[in-house]
Design a protein around this motif. Structure first.
Motif: not given
Length: 245
Positions: A193-197, A231-234
């Protein structure tokens, strides 16, 4: 006859529009909700919905837009655009793609390489073109496996190259984040998830689904934690395979 224009795709709200959205009544919110994970009968051996019926049902429900995200293909997008134009709702072009963490030109054995699900949506006309390119390349150079187990695949390098104008979500239980969570690898899921963010920023969303399965709810709790930590949107979706269910 029809033409492709930016007005047909997802669009980011202005600050004024965002404020207005917060004060909409429930009846008005229906038009703001958009099904962004929808399979037609062109998701072979998987979806049962026919596109004309899907569009009519979306209109009857008071929805203002509808996406089609068939597995690995965009075969239904032109029909979606035509049907939506006729009935007066916005079509959203999409594809539930297969992503591998490997060399796209090498054909891996099924046990060697996982094919993770990835929702890719067109945000703009440019994004539509990039989605078409990714879909085409997945079939021309990214085919993995044989027969019923064969899938058109891309990798993250390709996603990054054609990132302009597209939206990505972490997809269903078949997505890379969810698969790692299901297998108990929270740190790995968080790193994905951090990579995509990092590389897609506001164009990447963590997807939540609840179809009444224990796996959905177990994954959702951990996705919520990742969302809070990074802090990634859902994005809440329903993995739709039927028109009326």
């Amino acid at each position: 006859n029809f033409s492709i224009s930016d007005g047909m795709f997802l669009a980011k709200r202005t600050e004024k529009e965002t404020i207005k959205f917060r004060f909409l009544k429930k009846t008005q919110l229906k038009k703001e909700y958009s099904p962004l994970h929808t399979h037609s009968d062109l998701s072979l051996l998987d979806g049962a919905s026919q596109i004309p019926e899907l569009v009519v049902q979306a209109k009857l429900l008071g929805l203002g837009s509808l996406s089609i995200t068939d597995h690995g293909v965009m075969n239904g997008i032109i029909d979606l655009i035509k049907e939506c134009e006729t009935i007066g709702i916005k079509p959203i072009a999409g594809n539930e793609m297969y992503v591998i963490n490997g060399n796209i030109s090498r054909n891996y054995r099924r046990s060697e390489m996982s094919k993770f699900h990835q929702i890719v949506l067109a945000l703009t006309k440019k994004g539509y073109g990039n989605l078409v390119k990714l879909t085409t390349l997945s079939h021309l150079i990214g085919w993995q496996g044989k027969g019923a187990f064969g899938r058109p695949c891309i990798n993250k390098k390709m996603l990054f190259k054609y990132r302009n104008g597209i939206i990505l979500t972490s997809a269903c239980l078949g997505g890379e984040v969810s698969q790692n969570l299901l297998n108990g690898f929270f740190s790995t899921a968080k790193n994905v998830a951090e990579w995509y963010d990092e590389y897609f920023q506001e164009s990447f969303f963590l997807e939540l689904q609840d179809h009444g399965h224990r796996e959905d709810r177990a994954v959702n709790m951990k996705v919520l934690k990742i969302s809070k930590d990074l802090n990634i949107k859902l994005l809440a979706t329903n993995d739709s395979h039927f028109t009326n269910k």
